[in-house]
Design a protein around this motif. Structure first.
Motif, PDB file in Angstrom:
ATOM      1  N   ILE A  21       0.825  -1.199   0.000  1.00 25.85           N
ATOM      2  CA  ILE A  21       0.000   0.000   0.000  1.00 25.85           C
ATOM      3  C   ILE A  21       0.865   1.258   0.000  1.00 25.85           C
ATOM      4  N   SER A  22       2.054   1.194   0.583  1.00 23.89           N
ATOM      5  CA  SER A  22       2.931   2.362   0.634  1.00 23.89           C
ATOM      6  C   SER A  22       3.535   2.689  -0.719  1.00 23.89           C
ATOM      7  N   GLY A  23       3.581   1.739  -1.642  1.00 19.18           N
ATOM      8  CA  GLY A  23       4.099   2.003  -2.984  1.00 19.18           C
ATOM      9  C   GLY A  23       5.592   1.780  -3.099  1.00 19.18           C
ATOM     10  N   ASN A  24       6.095   1.783  -4.349  1.00 17.93           N
ATOM     11  CA  ASN A  24       7.507   1.538  -4.612  1.00 17.93           C
ATOM     12  C   ASN A  24       8.405   2.710  -4.237  1.00 17.93           C
ATOM     13  N   ILE A  25       7.813   3.858  -3.899  1.00 17.12           N
ATOM     14  CA  ILE A  25       8.616   5.023  -3.557  1.00 17.12           C
ATOM     15  C   ILE A  25       9.511   4.749  -2.356  1.00 17.12           C
ATOM     16  N   ASN A  26       9.113   3.822  -1.486  1.00  7.78           N
ATOM     17  CA  ASN A  26       9.910   3.532  -0.296  1.00  7.78           C
ATOM     18  C   ASN A  26      11.197   2.776  -0.614  1.00  7.78           C
ATOM     19  N   TYR A  27      11.354   2.298  -1.866  1.00  6.62           N
ATOM     20  CA  TYR A  27      12.623   1.709  -2.268  1.00  6.62           C
ATOM     21  C   TYR A  27      13.665   2.778  -2.592  1.00  6.62           C
ATOM     22  N   GLU A  28      13.220   3.997  -2.797  1.00  2.01           N
ATOM     23  CA  GLU A  28      14.142   5.086  -3.119  1.00  2.01           C
ATOM     24  C   GLU A  28      14.904   5.486  -1.860  1.00  2.01           C
ATOM     25  N   GLU A  29      16.227   5.484  -1.952  1.00  2.00           N
ATOM     26  CA  GLU A  29      17.053   5.742  -0.776  1.00  2.00           C
ATOM     27  C   GLU A  29      17.005   7.199  -0.336  1.00  2.00           C
ATOM     28  N   THR A  30      16.653   8.099  -1.240  1.00  2.00           N
ATOM     29  CA  THR A  30      16.681   9.526  -0.916  1.00  2.00           C
ATOM     30  C   THR A  30      15.399  10.021  -0.274  1.00  2.00           C
ATOM     31  N   VAL A  31      14.442   9.124  -0.042  1.00  5.96           N
ATOM     32  CA  VAL A  31      13.180   9.540   0.553  1.00  5.96           C
ATOM     33  C   VAL A  31      13.360   9.680   2.061  1.00  5.96           C
ATOM     34  N   HIS A  32      13.035  10.827   2.598  1.00 13.55           N
ATOM     35  CA  HIS A  32      13.138  11.073   4.036  1.00 13.55           C
ATOM     36  C   HIS A  32      11.791  11.572   4.543  1.00 13.55           C
ATOM     37  N   TYR A  33      11.343  10.980   5.631  1.00 15.29           N
ATOM     38  CA  TYR A  33      10.079  11.388   6.214  1.00 15.29           C
ATOM     39  C   TYR A  33      10.353  12.242   7.447  1.00 15.29           C
ATOM     40  N   PRO A  34       9.597  13.293   7.653  1.00 19.45           N
ATOM     41  CA  PRO A  34       9.866  14.229   8.753  1.00 19.45           C
ATOM     42  C   PRO A  34       9.507  13.645  10.108  1.00 19.45           C
ATOM     43  N   GLU A  35      10.043  14.294  11.125  1.00 17.77           N
ATOM     44  CA  GLU A  35       9.710  13.924  12.495  1.00 17.77           C
ATOM     45  C   GLU A  35       8.221  14.130  12.740  1.00 17.77           C
ATOM     46  N   GLN A  36       7.575  13.177  13.398  1.00 23.66           N
ATOM     47  CA  GLN A  36       6.132  13.212  13.550  1.00 23.66           C
ATOM     48  C   GLN A  36       5.681  13.625  14.942  1.00 23.66           C
ATOM     49  N   THR A  37       6.611  14.082  15.767  1.00 22.34           N
ATOM     50  CA  THR A  37       6.226  14.519  17.102  1.00 22.34           C
ATOM     51  C   THR A  37       5.855  15.997  17.098  1.00 22.34           C
ATOM     52  N   ILE A  38       5.041  16.380  18.073  1.00 16.78           N
ATOM     53  CA  ILE A  38       4.632  17.776  18.218  1.00 16.78           C
ATOM     54  C   ILE A  38       5.429  18.384  19.368  1.00 16.78           C
ATOM     55  N   SER A  39       6.079  19.514  19.089  1.00 16.95           N
ATOM     56  CA  SER A  39       6.883  20.188  20.093  1.00 16.95           C
ATOM     57  C   SER A  39       6.185  21.480  20.493  1.00 16.95           C
ATOM     58  N   VAL A  40       5.766  21.558  21.756  1.00 11.57           N
ATOM     59  CA  VAL A  40       5.096  22.745  22.265  1.00 11.57           C
ATOM     60  C   VAL A  40       5.906  23.263  23.451  1.00 11.57           C
ATOM     61  N   GLY A  41       6.473  24.446  23.290  1.00  9.79           N
ATOM     62  CA  GLY A  41       7.288  25.021  24.352  1.00  9.79           C
ATOM     63  C   GLY A  41       6.631  26.249  24.958  1.00  9.79           C
ATOM     64  N   ALA A  42       7.061  26.600  26.157  1.00 15.53           N
ATOM     65  CA  ALA A  42       6.518  27.777  26.829  1.00 15.53           C
ATOM     66  C   ALA A  42       7.108  29.044  26.218  1.00 15.53           C
ATOM     67  N   THR A  43       6.282  30.069  26.101  1.00 15.70           N
ATOM     68  CA  THR A  43       6.753  31.341  25.565  1.00 15.70           C
ATOM     69  C   THR A  43       7.496  32.121  26.631  1.00 15.70           C
ATOM     70  N   ALA A  44       8.391  33.018  26.170  1.00 15.67           N
ATOM     71  CA  ALA A  44       9.215  33.782  27.104  1.00 15.67           C
ATOM     72  C   ALA A  44       8.465  34.969  27.694  1.00 15.67           C
ATOM     73  N   ASP A  45       7.299  35.279  27.169  1.00 19.96           N
ATOM     74  CA  ASP A  45       6.534  36.411  27.697  1.00 19.96           C
ATOM     75  C   ASP A  45       5.106  35.943  27.989  1.00 19.96           C
ATOM     76  N   ARG A  46       4.267  36.882  28.403  1.00 20.21           N
ATOM     77  CA  ARG A  46       2.889  36.543  28.764  1.00 20.21           C
ATOM     78  C   ARG A  46       1.928  36.708  27.593  1.00 20.21           C
ATOM     79  N   ASN A  47       2.460  37.061  26.421  1.00 20.70           N
ATOM     80  CA  ASN A  47       1.600  37.220  25.258  1.00 20.70           C
ATOM     81  C   ASN A  47       1.051  35.873  24.797  1.00 20.70           C
ATOM     82  N   LEU A  48      -0.102  35.914  24.193  1.00 18.99           N
ATOM     83  CA  LEU A  48      -0.722  34.711  23.637  1.00 18.99           C
ATOM     84  C   LEU A  48      -0.577  34.727  22.124  1.00 18.99           C
ATOM     85  N   TYR A  49      -0.189  33.585  21.554  1.00 14.75           N
ATOM     86  CA  TYR A  49       0.021  33.482  20.116  1.00 14.75           C
ATOM     87  C   TYR A  49      -0.935  32.427  19.560  1.00 14.75           C
ATOM     88  N   ILE A  50      -1.698  32.827  18.569  1.00  7.32           N
ATOM     89  CA  ILE A  50      -2.659  31.928  17.933  1.00  7.32           C
ATOM     90  C   ILE A  50      -2.286  31.811  16.459  1.00  7.32           C
TER      91      ILE A  50
END
Length: 317
Positions: A21-50
Motif C-alpha cells: 500500500i505504501s508504494g515503490n517510492i519507499n525503495y528510493e534511498e533519498t526519501v526522508h520522512y519528517p519527524e512526527q512529534t509535536i513540540s510545544v514550548g513555553a513562551t518567554a513572555d505573557r503574550n498569547l500566540y494563535i
C-alpha cells in the motif's frame, strides 16, 4: 494442520498487501520522512500566540502547453518551408479542440557547421568549419480549458513528429475569490481559539491589544513532481569484477507529490485526485497581555489633619 497452513498463508498475504500500500517510492534511498512529534514550548513572555494554517485545493481553469519544434534544412528558406508545413498541419487539427487557442513563438534560426579538412603540400592538416545548413526552432503554445484534451493534443503533435512537450502552465482565474475564502475560514477558527483560551485562562481577553501577520503561498502542479527509480540492488555484484559486469538501465519515473495535508488546521476540498493548484494561508495573531496587572500595588501613606483633610505623603524609594 491444513487450517494452520491456511492461517499462516493468509497472514503472509495480509502482510505483503499491507506493505505494498505504501508504494515503490519507499525503495528510493533519498526519501526522508519528517519527524512526527509535536513540540510545544513555553513562551518567554505573557503574550498569547494563535496560529492558523489552512490549505485549499482547486482544479486549474486554464492549461497552457508548450511544445518545442526543431527543423533543419540546407538553407534558411528550406528550413522555414518544412517547419511551416508541419506547424500548419498540427495547428489546424489543434484548433478543432474545444476552447483551444494557439500561438506560435519564433525562437531562433542559426547556421549549422561541419568540419572540413584542408590538406596542404608543405604543411600539416588544417580543420575548418564551413556552413552546412540551418536549424530553425519555434514553440507552439496551446491554451486549453479542459485537461482531458491533453491526450488528443499529444497525439496530434506526434503525427507531425513534435514530441518535445516543454512544460504545462496552470492558471486559476478566481485566485482573489479563493484567497478571501481561505481568510474567512481562518478568521472563524481564530475567534474559536480565542474563546478556547479564555476558557482555559478563566478570564476575558476582550479589550486586549492585538497584532497579526499573515501570508499566502501557491504551489502549481508543474513544480510538485518528484523523480524516483524503483529497483533493488543486485547482491551478486559484491564479488564480481566490475569491469566484466554490465548493469541494466534503471527506469526513472516521476510522480506527483502535493503538499501533504497533515499539518493544517483546515483543508478546503481535500483529497482531490488530479494534480491541482494548492493555495496555502497562515495567520498569526498575537494578544498582548496587560503587564500592569502583574505589578504589585504601590503603598501610599495618607495623613489625616485635625480638620479632616487628607494629604498623601511621598515615600522615599
Amino acid at each position: 494442520m491444513k487450517k494452520l497452513i491456511f492461517a499462516f498463508t493468509a497472514l503472509c498475504s495480509s502482510l505483503l498487501s499491507s506493505a505494498q500500500i505504501s508504494g515503490n517510492i519507499n525503495y528510493e534511498e533519498t526519501v526522508h520522512y519528517p519527524e512526527q512529534t509535536i513540540s510545544v514550548g513555553a513562551t518567554a513572555d505573557r503574550n498569547l500566540y494563535i496560529n492558523i494554517k489552512g490549505m485549499l485545493n482547486v482544479k486549474p481553469d486554464v492549461l497552457i502547453a508548450t511544445f518545442s519544434v526543431t527543423q533543419t534544412g540546407k538553407s534558411a528558406q528550406e528550413a522555414h518551408e518544412l517547419m511551416d508545413k508541419r506547424i500548419k498541419t498540427a495547428t489546424a487539427a489543434m484548433q478543432a479542440l474545444k476552447g483551444a487557442q494557439i500561438y506560435v513563438d519564433m525562437i531562433s534560426c542559426v547556421p549549422l557547421y561541419q568540419t572540413q579538412v584542408e590538406q596542404k603540400i608543405f604543411s600539416k592538416k588544417t580543420y575548418n568549419e564551413v556552413p552546412a545548413g540551418f536549424e530553425l526552432k519555434k514553440n507552439i503554445q496551446i491554451r486549453l480549458t479542459d485537461p482531458a484534451l491533453m491526450d488528443e493534443l499529444m497525439a496530434i503533435a506526434a503525427e507531425q513528429e513534435i514530441y518535445d512537450l516543454v512544460k504545462v502552465d496552470y492558471t486559476v482565474l478566481r485566485m482573489e475569490e479563493l484567497k478571501k475564502e481561505l481568510m474567512a475560514k481562518a478568521q472563524k477558527l481564530v475567534l474559536e481559539k480565542i474563546k478556547f483560551q479564555e476558557t482555559l485562562l478563566g478570564s476575558s481577553l476582550t479589550g486586549t491589544d492585538r497584532t497579526y501577520n499573515d501570508g499566502f503561498k501557491v504551489f502549481l502542479p508543474t513544480e510538485m513532481y518528484k523523480r524516483y527509480t524503483a529497483y533493488r540492488n543486485n547482491s551478486i555484484t559484491g564479488g564480481v569484477n566490475t569491469n566484466r559486469f554490465n548493469a541494466a538501465d534503471k527506469n526513472t519515473s516521476l510522480f506527483y507529490q502535493p503538499v501533504m495535508d497533515k499539518e493544517f488546521d483546515f483543508i478546503i476540498n481535500p483529497g482531490i485526485l488530479e494534480p491541482s493548484v494548492q493555495i496555502l494561508y497562515q495567520v498569526q495573531l498575537t494578544i498582548l497581555r496587560d503587564k500592569e496587572k502583574d505589578k504589585k500595588p504601590n503603598k501610599e501613606y495618607i495623613l489625616v489633619s485635625p480638620d479632616g483633610q487628607f494629604k498623601t505623603l511621598p515615600l522615599q524609594p
